[in-house]
Design an enzyme around this catalytic site. Structure first.
Site, PDB file in Angstrom:
ATOM      1  N   ASP B  25       0.877  -1.168   0.000  1.00  0.00           N
ATOM      2  CA  ASP B  25       0.000   0.000   0.000  1.00  0.00           C
ATOM      3  C   ASP B  25       0.916   1.220   0.000  1.00  0.00           C
ATOM      4  O   ASP B  25       1.495   1.568   1.027  1.00  0.00           O
ATOM      5  CB  ASP B  25      -0.895  -0.038   1.246  1.00  0.00           C
ATOM      6  N   LYS B  86       3.174  11.275  -3.198  1.00  0.00           N
ATOM      7  CA  LYS B  86       2.117  10.686  -4.016  1.00  0.00           C
ATOM      8  C   LYS B  86       1.190  11.753  -4.598  1.00  0.00           C
ATOM      9  O   LYS B  86       0.557  11.543  -5.633  1.00  0.00           O
ATOM     10  CB  LYS B  86       1.318   9.715  -3.145  1.00  0.00           C
ATOM     11  N   GLU B 184      -7.154   0.667  -4.693  1.00  0.00           N
ATOM     12  CA  GLU B 184      -7.214   0.554  -3.234  1.00  0.00           C
ATOM     13  C   GLU B 184      -8.580   0.067  -2.724  1.00  0.00           C
ATOM     14  O   GLU B 184      -8.638  -0.828  -1.886  1.00  0.00           O
ATOM     15  CB  GLU B 184      -6.837   1.894  -2.593  1.00  0.00           C
ATOM     16  N   ASP B 206     -13.220   5.221   0.851  1.00  0.00           N
ATOM     17  CA  ASP B 206     -11.790   5.256   1.141  1.00  0.00           C
ATOM     18  C   ASP B 206     -11.298   6.698   1.181  1.00  0.00           C
ATOM     19  O   ASP B 206     -11.117   7.329   0.146  1.00  0.00           O
ATOM     20  CB  ASP B 206     -11.050   4.445   0.062  1.00  0.00           C
TER      21      ASP B 206
END
Lengths: 175, 620
Positions: B25, B86, B184, B206
């Site tokens: 992850d 990211k 994800e 999420d």
């Protein structure tokens, strides 16, 4: 292999969608690239191709308009050209009225009722066209197939109206 | 009756051999690695027993620090310490500066390929992610006691093509084999789905540090079919923090621009306040500024007022996703919560209210994605040949082309199941036009300027014809990782042009090799040796795969002559792969591919037939 054959079906408009979904999953379990993650690049590429083809077929067969068009093409009918001008003046007038009806929704006193009644008008007219389409297909003649293509073209207008209705609903919710 | 079972074509016939694989992850704020050991997925801790690796990399003149060691430098040395890379990956400088105007970095590089100036030189966000991956892969290698066969890396479902490609580039730079990029939310669904064995529609909410994703899935007999996905690739818990920082700046009467240190300090305090307010009703915030201590008390109600508009924004995306899936709120059986930001009480309350049910939080929201990725990695590595599990994911955004008038024509609509290939025909605008500019775009809007530009290429050598006479067929292909390639062909002449879509804001071809050569961590690593090893691995994969195929189907699908020819090619490949001649190995692999092409196709068709037969027998 055409899309019907790919799913082990007769080339027919009426399809059991539940069974279509089950076949789809069985096919993907066999050919999906995830099943070949450990295989050679060649097999992986082949898996991507087959899997994409099955996705394309499923996408076409499960959608009533796309399935209708695909079937007509399969039967050798030439689908009406999207760009060609539309001859049915009466139909176009109705379309303009429906557009106008949608545009008026946001000014309605009872917006929910207006949305509901618009939905109903679209449903009734679209259902009528689907009936015509099925009768035309049942006639099993080239001329009737040609007409069925025209009916599908009309149904696409309704599809667009449904999208427009959703967009209006979305906009009202977002405010 | 259950469906008939079919052997996996690539299945090995040698006694079962466990292949090491891990799920990663790669998060905005934190990253984790997990693996399935003795049938149980577990996150792997570092030497200090910590599962979570803060996604922070600090570039110092003598060393590169990753994780907690780097976090310590985030305040004292913000310019060389890169946090939340990211959010920068696969983005243009304009994108970054518009969305995050107060970043403490000095940007260098050009507009499309921004880099961050550090004491060790210009650093690309891809390199930062690659450092984090390297760290996690080393951790997994040590914990599992051997080299990894491959990893599954998770990305937000809403990541566009540039962001996905950049993530894969980071993995290549780190020298890890990517089995799959996995969305994800899908990973989280896998973690929960296998846990409960349930069927029906589930929604995965999420909310991470930097991104928000909502996915609606249907679970059925081990198949996870993503019905729709939506969200915002630039909305997350960090925005909660930023909202608090803005509030503090105005309450403290501070004038921007502030020093990098002060911004960082405010951010840390904001983050701490947000976390404390999850369990208490008010919190005191202290900030040191010019020898003064600025103090403020903040209540839960004040926090809720600040973040409420952001939470509402996520719920609007939920509504859209349900609509796209053609599913009503009542049909949703479970709501899975993922991401650290779902710990915020207001988020849980609002999501619970919206879906009219208590969201699932039994698996640690920080670990659930890595755990799902580990399960998928285990299956993809071939450790579970009998597994029924299959993930059918979708494209998050529509893909299309620029047409006359600056309009976008969609070729692949959003929420199409991948892999997908679609072709559409276009024509010329002018008489005698002999070339065509193909501009590939991603997004839902109708105007080119509102969509994201992915790539441009030209199709030349179209024969001069009257306007509208040429038929140019443009084909879009999206693979199982969600990556796009586009090709164009003029039908009457067969003139063709194709590109792997290298995103406008990612790395250029050759950049990776250059970075590998320059990289400090790979200085000792001989690139030649690495390429040789990659070819040898591919060679053994080919040999193993074809041998297994011959055992199962050789008799049934091949003539004795065909079989002998294949066996000879295999022998040749096995022999050559012992050598160190990369080009010869490559050629030998190609030879085997060519000679087995029709065998592979026959096997695929035969397994499709078997699947259909199993299905129709089932129905009778």
């Amino acid at each position: 292999m055409n899309f019907f054959e790919l799913f082990g079906l007769e080339a027919d408009y009426s399809i059991d969608l539940t069974s279509l979904a089950t076949t789809y999953q069985a096919l993907q379990k066999t050919v999906h690239p995830d099943r070949f993650a450990h295989s050679s690049s060649q097999e992986q590429m082949l898996a991507v191709q087959k899997s994409a083809q099955i996705n394309d077929a499923y996408d076409t067969l499960k959608n009533p308009i796309k399935r209708g068009e695909y079937l007509l093409q399969h039967l050798g009918a030439e689908l009406p050209n999207e760009q060609a001008s539309f001859q049915d003046i009466e139909f176009l007038m109705v379309q303009m009225e429906l557009r106008e009806m949608l545009a008026q929704i946001k000014f309605a006193n009872d917006i929910d009722a207006a949305l509901m009644s618009a939905q109903e008008s679209l449903d009734i007219q679209a259902r009528q066209l689907w009936l015509e389409f099925e009768q035309q297909l049942a006639a099993k003649s080239d001329a009737a197939n040609q007409q069925a293509g025209e009916t599908l073209r009309k149904l696409k207008f309704y599809h667009k109206l449904y999208i427009e209705l959703e967009r209006i609903e979305d906009a009202l919710f977002d405010d | 009756m259950a469906l008939l079972q079919i052997a996996e074509p690539g299945q090995s016939t040698v006694p079962h051999q466990h292949r090491l694989a891990a799920g990663i992850d790669l998060g905005t704020t934190n990253s984790l690695v997990a693996s399935v050991q003795s049938g149980m997925p577990k996150t792997l801790p570092d030497a200090n027993g910590e599962d979570i690796l803060p996604s922070i990399v600090s570039y110092q003149s003598d060393k590169v620090l990753v994780g907690n060691a780097a976090k310590a430098l985030a305040i004292s040395d913000p310019q060389n310490t890169i946090v939340s890379a990211k959010r920068l990956i696969g983005r243009s400088l304009a994108d970054i500066q518009q969305k995050y105007p107060n970043l403490p970095y000095t940007f260098s590089g050009d507009k499309a390929h921004p880099t961050i100036a550090t004491v060790v030189g210009d650093i690309n966000p891809v390199q930062v992610s690659s450092q984090i991956l390297t760290n996690l892969v080393e951790r997994a290698t040590q914990a599992l006691g051997g080299d990894l066969e491959g990893v599954v890396i998770t990305v937000p479902a809403y990541f566009d093509d540039a962001q996905r490609q950049s993530t894969k580039d980071a993995a290549q730079l780190a020298g890890v084999n990517v089995l799959r990029l996995l969305n994800e939310p899908t990973a989280a669904a896998v973690a929960y789905g296998l846990d409960s064995g349930q069927e029906g529609v589930i929604a995965v909410y999420d909310l991470g540090g930097g991104t928000f994703d909502i996915s609606v899935l249907r679970l059925n007999k081990g198949i996870f079919e993503v019905l729709s996905t939506g969200g915002d690739s630039a909305l997350g818990g960090d925005d909660f923090d930023n909202a608090i920082v803005d509030y503090l700046v105005s309450q403290f009467n501070l004038q921007r621009p502030l020093s990098h240190q002060l911004e960082r300090q405010l951010l840390e305090q904001a983050c701490k306040a947000k976390e404390l307010l999850s369990s208490q009703d008010s919190v005191d915030i202290d900030v040191e500024h010019q020898a003064n201590t600025l103090t403020l008390s903040m209540t839960k109600a004040q926090l809720n007022a600040l973040i409420s508009p952001l939470v509402s924004k996520t719920l609007r995306a939920c509504r859209r996703a349900l609509k796209d899936a053609g599913v009503s709120i009542e049909e949703v059986q479970e709501v899975v919560m993922v991401g650290g930001s779902t710990r915020v009480p207001l988020v849980r309350e609002q999501v619970g209210q919206y879906f009219k049910r208590l969201p699932l939080t039994s698996i640690d929201p920080d670990k659930v994605v890595a755990i799902g990725a580990a399960i998928q990695a285990d299956v993809l590595a071939g450790n579970k040949p009998d597994s029924e599990m299959l993930l059918l994911d979708v494209t998050p955004l529509s893909l299309g082309l620029e047409t006359m008038g600056g309009l976008v024509e969609k070729v692949i609509p959003r929420n199409s199941t991948i892999p997908v290939a679609k072709a559409q025909e276009f024509t010329t605008f002018k008489d005698g036009q002999t070339a065509m500019a193909v501009h590939v775009l991603q997004g839902e809007r109708e105007l080119v300027e509102d969509c994201r530009s992915l790539a441009r290429f030209e199709l030349r050598g179209i024969p001069a014809m009257t306007a509208g006479a040429a038929h140019i067929r443009v084909t879009f292909k999206v693979d199982a990782d969600g990556l796009l390639s586009v090709s164009a062909m003029e039908k009457s002449t067969g003139v063709e042009a194709a590109i792997e879509v290298k995103p406008s804001f990612g790395l250029e071809d050759g950049d990776i090799i250059k970075m590998l050569q320059e990289s400090v961590t790979h200085a000792k690593d001989d690139i030649q040796a690495r390429m040789l090893k990659e070819q040898q691995v591919e060679a053994s994969r080919v040999v193993e795969g074809v041998e297994a195929a011959l055992v199962v189907d050789g008799e049934r699908l091949l003539s004795p002559q065909e079989r002998t020819a294949i066996e000879n090619a295999l022998q040749e490949l096995t022999k050559i792969s012992q050598s160190s001649e990369i080009a010869r190995i490559e050629q030998a692999i190609k030879d085997v591919d060519t000679i087995t092409a029709s065998f592979a196709e026959r096997r695929m068709d035969s397994s499709i037939k078997t699947a259909l037969a199993g299905h129709s027998v089932d129905e009778v």
